[in-house]
Design a protein around this motif. Sequence first.
Motif, PDB file in Angstrom:
ATOM      1  N   TYR A  31       0.846  -1.197   0.000  1.00 23.60           N
ATOM      2  CA  TYR A  31       0.000   0.000   0.000  1.00 23.60           C
ATOM      3  C   TYR A  31       0.879   1.244   0.000  1.00 23.60           C
ATOM      4  CZ  TYR A  31      -3.906  -3.029   1.261  1.00 23.60           C
ATOM      5  OH  TYR A  31      -4.860  -4.007   1.265  1.00 23.60           O
ATOM      6  N   TYR A  35      -0.370  12.000   1.118  1.00 20.29           N
ATOM      7  CA  TYR A  35      -1.085  12.901   2.008  1.00 20.29           C
ATOM      8  C   TYR A  35      -0.576  14.314   1.826  1.00 20.29           C
ATOM      9  CZ  TYR A  35      -3.370   9.401   5.018  1.00 20.29           C
ATOM     10  OH  TYR A  35      -4.175   8.411   5.507  1.00 20.29           O
ATOM     11  N   GLN A  37      -0.432  17.977   4.215  1.00 23.92           N
ATOM     12  CA  GLN A  37      -0.655  18.523   5.558  1.00 23.92           C
ATOM     13  C   GLN A  37      -0.501  20.024   5.553  1.00 23.92           C
ATOM     14  OE1 GLN A  37       2.121  17.404   8.776  1.00 23.92           O
ATOM     15  NE2 GLN A  37       0.378  17.186  10.146  1.00 23.92           N
ATOM     16  N   LEU A  43      -3.970  16.742   8.125  1.00 23.76           N
ATOM     17  CA  LEU A  43      -3.571  15.708   7.168  1.00 23.76           C
ATOM     18  C   LEU A  43      -4.772  15.307   6.318  1.00 23.76           C
ATOM     19  CD1 LEU A  43      -1.265  13.375   9.253  1.00 23.76           C
ATOM     20  CD2 LEU A  43      -0.717  14.257   7.003  1.00 23.76           C
ATOM     21  N   LEU A  45      -5.851  12.841   2.958  1.00 25.59           N
ATOM     22  CA  LEU A  45      -5.472  11.804   2.004  1.00 25.59           C
ATOM     23  C   LEU A  45      -5.780  12.293   0.585  1.00 25.59           C
ATOM     24  CD1 LEU A  45      -4.542   8.878   1.409  1.00 25.59           C
ATOM     25  CD2 LEU A  45      -6.951   8.233   1.546  1.00 25.59           C
ATOM     26  N   TYR A  48      -4.536   6.710  -2.794  1.00 24.78           N
ATOM     27  CA  TYR A  48      -3.742   5.579  -2.357  1.00 24.78           C
ATOM     28  C   TYR A  48      -3.746   4.467  -3.401  1.00 24.78           C
ATOM     29  CZ  TYR A  48      -7.485   2.405  -0.552  1.00 24.78           C
ATOM     30  OH  TYR A  48      -8.541   1.542  -0.395  1.00 24.78           O
ATOM     31  N   ASP A  56      -8.255   4.745  -4.700  1.00 22.92           N
ATOM     32  CA  ASP A  56      -9.153   5.846  -4.360  1.00 22.92           C
ATOM     33  C   ASP A  56      -8.411   7.162  -4.547  1.00 22.92           C
ATOM     34  OD1 ASP A  56     -11.513   6.409  -1.628  1.00 22.92           O
ATOM     35  OD2 ASP A  56     -10.854   7.744  -3.226  1.00 22.92           O
ATOM     36  N   SER A  58     -10.253  10.088  -4.637  1.00 24.84           N
ATOM     37  CA  SER A  58     -11.288  11.083  -4.365  1.00 24.84           C
ATOM     38  C   SER A  58     -10.763  12.303  -3.621  1.00 24.84           C
ATOM     39  CB  SER A  58     -12.442  10.457  -3.584  1.00 24.84           C
ATOM     40  OG  SER A  58     -11.982   9.934  -2.356  1.00 24.84           O
ATOM     41  N   PHE A  91       3.232  14.291   2.155  1.00 25.13           N
ATOM     42  CA  PHE A  91       3.813  13.077   2.701  1.00 25.13           C
ATOM     43  C   PHE A  91       3.423  11.875   1.855  1.00 25.13           C
ATOM     44  CE2 PHE A  91       5.715  14.429   6.570  1.00 25.13           C
ATOM     45  CZ  PHE A  91       4.936  15.452   7.100  1.00 25.13           C
ATOM     46  N   PRO A  98      -2.364  -1.920   6.446  1.00 28.85           N
ATOM     47  CA  PRO A  98      -2.686  -0.784   7.333  1.00 28.85           C
ATOM     48  C   PRO A  98      -3.482  -1.163   8.569  1.00 28.85           C
ATOM     49  CG  PRO A  98      -3.042  -0.195   5.038  1.00 28.85           C
ATOM     50  CD  PRO A  98      -2.772  -1.679   5.061  1.00 28.85           C
ATOM     51  N   TYR A 103       0.785   2.862   9.266  1.00 34.72           N
ATOM     52  CA  TYR A 103       1.506   3.420   8.123  1.00 34.72           C
ATOM     53  C   TYR A 103       2.921   3.824   8.534  1.00 34.72           C
ATOM     54  CZ  TYR A 103      -3.188   4.474   6.170  1.00 34.72           C
ATOM     55  OH  TYR A 103      -4.472   4.427   5.709  1.00 34.72           O
ATOM     56  N   PHE A 105       5.507   6.683   7.402  1.00 37.12           N
ATOM     57  CA  PHE A 105       5.568   7.922   6.624  1.00 37.12           C
ATOM     58  C   PHE A 105       7.005   8.271   6.255  1.00 37.12           C
ATOM     59  CE2 PHE A 105       1.433  10.127   6.689  1.00 37.12           C
ATOM     60  CZ  PHE A 105       0.717   9.276   7.522  1.00 37.12           C
TER      61      PHE A 105
ATOM     62  N   TYR B  36      -0.419   8.293  16.454  1.00 38.55           N
ATOM     63  CA  TYR B  36       0.870   8.614  15.862  1.00 38.55           C
ATOM     64  C   TYR B  36       1.521   9.748  16.634  1.00 38.55           C
ATOM     65  CZ  TYR B  36      -0.294   5.910  11.667  1.00 38.55           C
ATOM     66  OH  TYR B  36      -0.615   4.895  10.797  1.00 38.55           O
ATOM     67  N   PRO B  44       4.572  11.723  10.529  1.00 37.54           N
ATOM     68  CA  PRO B  44       4.029  11.011  11.682  1.00 37.54           C
ATOM     69  C   PRO B  44       4.668   9.630  11.821  1.00 37.54           C
ATOM     70  CG  PRO B  44       2.268  11.995  10.371  1.00 37.54           C
ATOM     71  CD  PRO B  44       3.525  12.118   9.573  1.00 37.54           C
ATOM     72  N   TRP B 100      -8.030  11.972  10.168  1.00 39.18           N
ATOM     73  CA  TRP B 100      -7.088  12.400  11.196  1.00 39.18           C
ATOM     74  C   TRP B 100      -7.630  13.510  12.070  1.00 39.18           C
ATOM     75  CZ3 TRP B 100      -2.111  10.228  11.499  1.00 39.18           C
ATOM     76  CH2 TRP B 100      -1.793   9.356  10.450  1.00 39.18           C
TER      77      TRP B 100
END
Lengths: 114, 110
Positions: A31, A35, A37, A43, A45, A48, A56, A58, A91, A98, A103, A105, B36, B44, B100
């Motif tokens: 996976y 991301y 931030q 954060l 998404l 992925y 996804d 979206s 990120f 998961p 995850y 990072f 995290y 994180p 998050w």
Amino acid sequence: DAGVIQSPRHEVTEMGQEVTLRCKPISGHDYLFWYRQTMMRGLELLIYFNNNVPIDDSGMPEDRFSAKMPNASFSTLKIQPSEPRDSAVYFCASSLEPVIYGYTFGSGTRLTVV
Amino acid sequence: SQKIEQNSEALNIQEGKTATLTCNYTNYSPAYLQWYRQDPGRGPVFLLLIRENEKEKRKERLKVTFDTTLKQSLFHITASQPADSATYLCALDSNYQLIWGAGTKLIIKP
């Protein structure tokens, strides 16, 4: 293992320019997540992948954003054309599974669009 | 809409004491929750994952609880140290997407 590797660490570009962010996930992780931030939105998404296939997207803000994963060891996030509101830390994260291991990072790419 | 709340103000704790951070959520029934740690300028770092059918999980000085009735998770650091100072984020799952919280900044004073 060196962990998730992102490049560049910092990117300053002018509005309208194309920006490409790069990510090398941990070997064996199926996976991969991108991301963004910011202080205002935290954060978020963007997209992925599972086994190199986008699952996804979206969260991708608009057509200016695109992501690819041509093989299991490399992914790119491209912004074209870039705008000042795209300024953020981006990120990349990877995971073996998961729901079990969480995850891992990367250190992120700080993007500033002027 | 789904909402996750963490203490927005920094939490100041004396070294050696237990630090407790709160994560509340609404309009949501996650199957699991993750915590995290994030240091300035870094990504994180995964600490703990707890499932909806688990009430408590521990890892060294860390303990997480998950109360699906109260829709709340508590994150505890016992015998806190200045090196524990960081921002702590909670995240809830939604079909492999994590939603998050904004994070709580924890400051451990010597």
